[in-house]
Each structure stands twice: as structure tokens, then as C-alpha cells.
Design a protein around this motif. Structure first.
Motif, short mmCIF file in Angstrom:
data_model
loop_
_atom_site.label_atom_id
_atom_site.label_comp_id
_atom_site.label_asym_id
_atom_site.label_seq_id
_atom_site.Cartn_x
_atom_site.Cartn_y
_atom_site.Cartn_z
N GLU A 182 -2.20 -1.53 -11.20
CA GLU A 182 -1.10 -2.18 -10.67
C GLU A 182 -1.32 -2.98 -9.35
O GLU A 182 -0.49 -4.08 -9.18
N TRP A 183 -1.83 -2.64 -8.59
CA TRP A 183 -2.32 -3.34 -7.39
C TRP A 183 -2.86 -4.86 -7.64
O TRP A 183 -2.54 -5.59 -6.68
N ILE A 184 -3.49 -5.04 -8.58
CA ILE A 184 -3.84 -6.40 -8.99
C ILE A 184 -2.99 -6.99 -9.93
O ILE A 184 -2.61 -8.10 -9.93
N ILE A 185 -3.07 -6.34 -11.00
CA ILE A 185 -2.53 -6.93 -12.46
C ILE A 185 -0.86 -6.94 -12.01
O ILE A 185 -0.05 -7.82 -13.05
N GLY A 186 -0.31 -6.43 -11.29
CA GLY A 186 1.45 -6.22 -11.14
C GLY A 186 1.96 -7.56 -10.46
O GLY A 186 3.21 -7.61 -10.33
N ALA B 298 7.27 7.07 -13.44
CA ALA B 298 8.75 6.80 -13.27
C ALA B 298 9.02 5.85 -11.78
O ALA B 298 9.87 4.88 -12.06
N HIS B 299 8.34 6.16 -10.97
CA HIS B 299 8.42 5.52 -9.65
C HIS B 299 8.11 4.08 -10.14
O HIS B 299 8.67 3.12 -9.63
N PHE B 300 6.96 3.75 -10.74
CA PHE B 300 6.69 2.34 -11.17
C PHE B 300 7.47 1.74 -12.37
O PHE B 300 7.45 0.61 -12.39
N GLY B 301 7.99 2.71 -13.00
CA GLY B 301 9.07 1.98 -14.25
C GLY B 301 7.89 2.01 -15.36
O GLY B 301 8.22 2.63 -16.26
N ALA B 302 6.89 1.36 -15.11
CA ALA B 302 5.63 1.16 -16.22
C ALA B 302 4.34 0.63 -15.57
O ALA B 302 4.54 -0.28 -14.56
N MET B 303 3.52 1.31 -16.39
CA MET B 303 2.00 1.00 -15.72
C MET B 303 1.13 0.61 -16.63
O MET B 303 1.02 1.25 -17.77
N GLN B 304 0.29 -0.48 -16.35
CA GLN B 304 -0.54 -1.01 -17.59
C GLN B 304 -1.56 0.10 -18.16
O GLN B 304 -1.97 0.71 -17.34
N ALA B 305 -1.66 -0.22 -19.38
CA ALA B 305 -2.55 1.18 -19.65
C ALA B 305 -3.35 0.93 -20.98
O ALA B 305 -3.47 1.78 -21.92
N GLN B 306 -3.78 -0.14 -21.31
CA GLN B 306 -4.25 -0.53 -22.73
C GLN B 306 -5.75 0.37 -22.74
O GLN B 306 -6.13 0.79 -23.84
N ASN B 307 -6.40 0.53 -21.67
CA ASN B 307 -7.53 1.28 -21.63
C ASN B 307 -7.22 2.58 -21.12
O ASN B 307 -6.85 2.99 -20.17
N TYR B 308 -7.46 3.69 -22.17
CA TYR B 308 -6.62 5.06 -21.84
C TYR B 308 -7.35 5.64 -20.74
O TYR B 308 -6.80 6.16 -19.95
N GLY B 309 -8.86 5.61 -20.80
CA GLY B 309 -9.31 6.34 -19.70
C GLY B 309 -9.16 5.76 -18.38
O GLY B 309 -9.05 6.55 -17.27
N HIS C 278 6.36 -2.24 -6.02
CA HIS C 278 5.32 -3.63 -5.89
C HIS C 278 5.87 -4.31 -4.67
O HIS C 278 4.93 -5.05 -4.30
N ALA C 279 6.89 -4.13 -3.93
CA ALA C 279 7.39 -4.98 -2.88
C ALA C 279 6.39 -4.99 -1.73
O ALA C 279 5.92 -3.82 -1.56
N PRO C 280 6.31 -5.98 -1.05
CA PRO C 280 7.26 -7.42 -1.08
C PRO C 280 6.36 -8.19 -2.40
O PRO C 280 5.15 -8.30 -2.58
N ALA C 281 7.31 -8.71 -2.99
CA ALA C 281 6.86 -9.51 -4.55
C ALA C 281 7.93 -10.40 -4.56
O ALA C 281 8.99 -10.62 -4.05
N PHE D 210 0.83 -1.41 -0.06
CA PHE D 210 0.23 0.11 0.01
C PHE D 210 1.00 1.22 -0.08
O PHE D 210 0.55 2.26 -0.89
N ILE D 211 1.93 1.08 0.73
CA ILE D 211 2.91 2.28 0.79
C ILE D 211 3.66 2.34 -0.55
O ILE D 211 3.92 3.62 -1.10
N ASN D 212 4.42 1.26 -0.73
CA ASN D 212 4.89 1.26 -2.08
C ASN D 212 4.35 1.48 -3.57
O ASN D 212 5.03 2.00 -4.33
N GLN D 213 3.06 1.22 -3.30
CA GLN D 213 2.35 1.40 -4.74
C GLN D 213 1.67 2.88 -4.58
O GLN D 213 0.66 3.32 -5.47
#
Length: 322
Positions: free
Chosen positions: A257-261, A30-41, A203-206, A11-14
Motif C-alpha cells: 500500500e505504500w506504493i499502490i495506494g 481493519a486499520h487499512f480497510g483493504a490491502m491489495q493481495a493478488q500475490n498471496y505470498g 494513507h494520509a496525507p492523500a 510512514f506513521i499512518n501506514q
């Protein structure tokens, strides 16, 4: 590792805890590096839900001005990532995209000759500015190149991985000449280490399996990247927090990212909600989390009266629905 410790630290790291919110869309990405985004809205809210002042226009502007890039990256799917990270990320991931897509290209008749011709045609067509998907398809058709369906989609992925096109203003495509030149040359192992750093800090702990899934890297490469981090059982992490935070109830975006990551989502997604949130064809629906766990799903509301609970206040502010 105890489930509560995992959820609290994620929760903190995300950047979902109020004390961790950031004031810039590009800093979040930039913190995430990359974030899933196929749905633009939905991708706009993925970033906006982590802003100190949630503002949809601020996220759109960062994308439209090219400070955030939206194009194919990890696992050959569309992601948001910072323009300053564009070159080293693309150089690292493009060979992985080729490995994923090559069987489809062969089956679809996207030969080297076709791909090279398309590269030249699109490079010239986008030299005068951004173009819509429709206009790009029409131009390809005029040049006897794939312009519809899966062949067209695969061609766009190829052009993106070759740094010919990327996202433009208002969901258009444009050339990549506006993207700043790389300020540092990463070796492959350095790029893997940097990608692992972004993943763990966000994303940690992962686990190793989580990072392999998210990044699309091989187990061998992933182990190289994660070697810099301490390990608690199966989980890689930074220093664990010693100060508990309140786990807010939050309406998350689809593909958040909370779920898909993660490969293993059982910590936050109970079996009873699995089919409600993740469809059989891999669509991740918007979810409501409470105490870090999914407790419901939601759809984009049509009117303000549909958002009565207190946890909608930031979303209302983000969409300027007041």
C-alpha cells in the motif's frame, strides 16, 4: 504540502514506524480497510511487516480461520479485508465490480442464465467445505460451465461479489456461511464515509484523486466520504504529527500500500525506479524503501546468506529463516 511532511505522516499512518506496529494481523487489515493481495505470498509480508512480532504463520492462520478475507473487492482486484467488515464493504463495492466486469461478461457469453446456474452449482459444491481451484474448475466443467481461462476467472469474480464464495484455508475457496452476520446496517453514504475514514487513517496525507483510484468510487462519492476530514492544499489528512520519527529502511512486499495506494506515486517512487517496480502489465514488484523512497527492488531469497543487511532482520524473523 512539504514532501518530507507527507512521507513522515504516511510512514506513521501506514503503520511502518516501529511505534505504530500492531500485534494482530486482523487489526492491521481493519486499520487499512483493504490491502491489495493478488500475490498471496507477498500479501502475507504486506501485513507481517507491520506486526510487532512479524510471524508468517500468524497471518496465514488469520486468513485460514476466516478472520481475514481474501477475495475480489476494490477496483475488481483481490484484497485482504477483515471479516467483520465483509458485509458492508461487499454491499458497497459489488455494484462497482459489476460495472467494471459487465462488458467482459457479455463478450465472454456469461449470460444471466449461466451466472445463475453457476451460483447454484457452486453453492452446493462448497456446502461440504473448502475446495481447491482445480477441483472447482473440474466440477464446473462437469456441469457444462466455464472452467478455464478468462471466462472462469470472471465467473469467480461474479461468485465472490454475490457472497457465494470467498477465500478458504491454504488458498482454497469456500462458501461464506462462516462469516459473521453484519452487526450494523450501513446506508450507502455511511459506508462511503467509513471507507474514506479507513483510507485517510491509513494513507494520509492523500488527495481526492488518490482516494478515487484506491477505492474505485466516483469523484462525487469520494467527495462525500472525504468531506469529514481537514484539507491542507490538495491533501486530506488527520492531525499532522509534530513528533518526527526515524524512517527505517524496509523491504516492502509487492503491491504494498505504500506504493499502490495512491494515484500519484512520484513522492516515493522516482522516475528512475518506475519501470523497475511497476511492470507494463501492472505488476508491482517488491521494493526496498529508505527514508520513505524506493531505492531498490528485491526477490524472495533462496537462502539466509542472501540477507546480510540489518533491515532484513524482521523479514528473516517473519519467514522463520533462523
Amino acid at each position: 504540502m512539504d514532501t518530507n511532511i507527507i512521507i513522515e505522516n504516511r510512514f506513521i499512518n501506514q503503520k511502518l514506524a516501529p511505534i505504530t506496529w500492531l500485534d494482530s494481523p486482523e487489526d492491521i487489515v481493519a486499520h487499512f480497510g483493504a490491502m491489495q493481495a493478488q500475490n498471496y505470498g507477498q500479501a502475507l509480508w504486506t501485513v507481517g511487516s507491520r506486526l510487532i512480532t512479524p510471524n508468517e504463520l500468524a497471518v496465514k492462520t488469520a486468513i485460514n480461520e476466516g478472520r481475514i478475507i481474501r477475495t475480489w473487492l476494490l477496483r475488481g482486484t483481490i484484497h485482504l479485508f477483515a471479516a467483520k467488515d465483509y458485509h458492508w464493504m461487499m454491499d458497497l463495492i459489488a455494484p462497482k465490480i459489476d460495472k467494471i466486469c459487465q462488458p467482459y461478461r457479455t463478450k465472454l457469453g456469461l449470460t444471466n442464465e449461466v451466472l445463475l446456474k453457476a451460483s447454484e452449482v457452486v453453492r452446493g459444491f462448497t456446502s461440504n467445505g473448502p475446495v481447491t481451484r482445480k477441483n472447482l474448475a473440474e466440477h464446473l466443467a462437469q456441469n457444462q460451465l466455464p472452467s478455464a481461462g478468462i471466462p472462469f476467472a470472471q465467473l469467480l469474480v461474479y461468485l465472490s461479489s454475490r457472497k457465494i464464495i470467498c477465500s478458504g484455508p491454504d488458498e482454497t475457496y469456500q462458501n461464506t456461511l462462516h462469516i459473521p452476520a453484519a452487526t450494523r446496517d450501513y446506508s450507502r453514504s455511511e459506508a462511503i464515509g467509513e471507507l474514506a475514514k479507513r483510507y485517510v487513517q491509513s494513507h494520509a496525507p492523500a488527495t481526492l484523486k488518490d482516494f478515487c483510484f484506491w477505492s474505485g468510487l466516483s469523484v462525487a462519492d469520494a467527495k462525500i466520504g472525504l468531506a469529514q476530514f481537514p484539507k491542507y492544499g490538495d491533501f486530506f489528512t488527520t492531525e499532522l504529527t509534530k513528533n518526527p520519527v526515524t524512517l527505517e529502511t524496509i523491504p516492502l512486499a509487492g503491491f504494498d500500500e505504500w506504493i499502490i495506494g495512491y494515484r500519484d506515486r512520484s513522492i516515493v517512487l522516482d522516475e528512475v525506479w518506475h519501470e523497475e517496480i511497476i511492470t507494463k502489465n501492472g505488476i508491482f514488484r517488491p521494493a526496498i524503501i529508505s527514508a520513505g523512497k524506493v531505492v531498490g527492488k528485491w526477490e524472495k531469497p533462496k537462502k539466509l546468506n542472501d540477507l546480510e543487511a540489518d533491515y532484513w532482520k524482521r523479514y528473516i524473523q517473519f519467514r522463520s529463516m533462523l
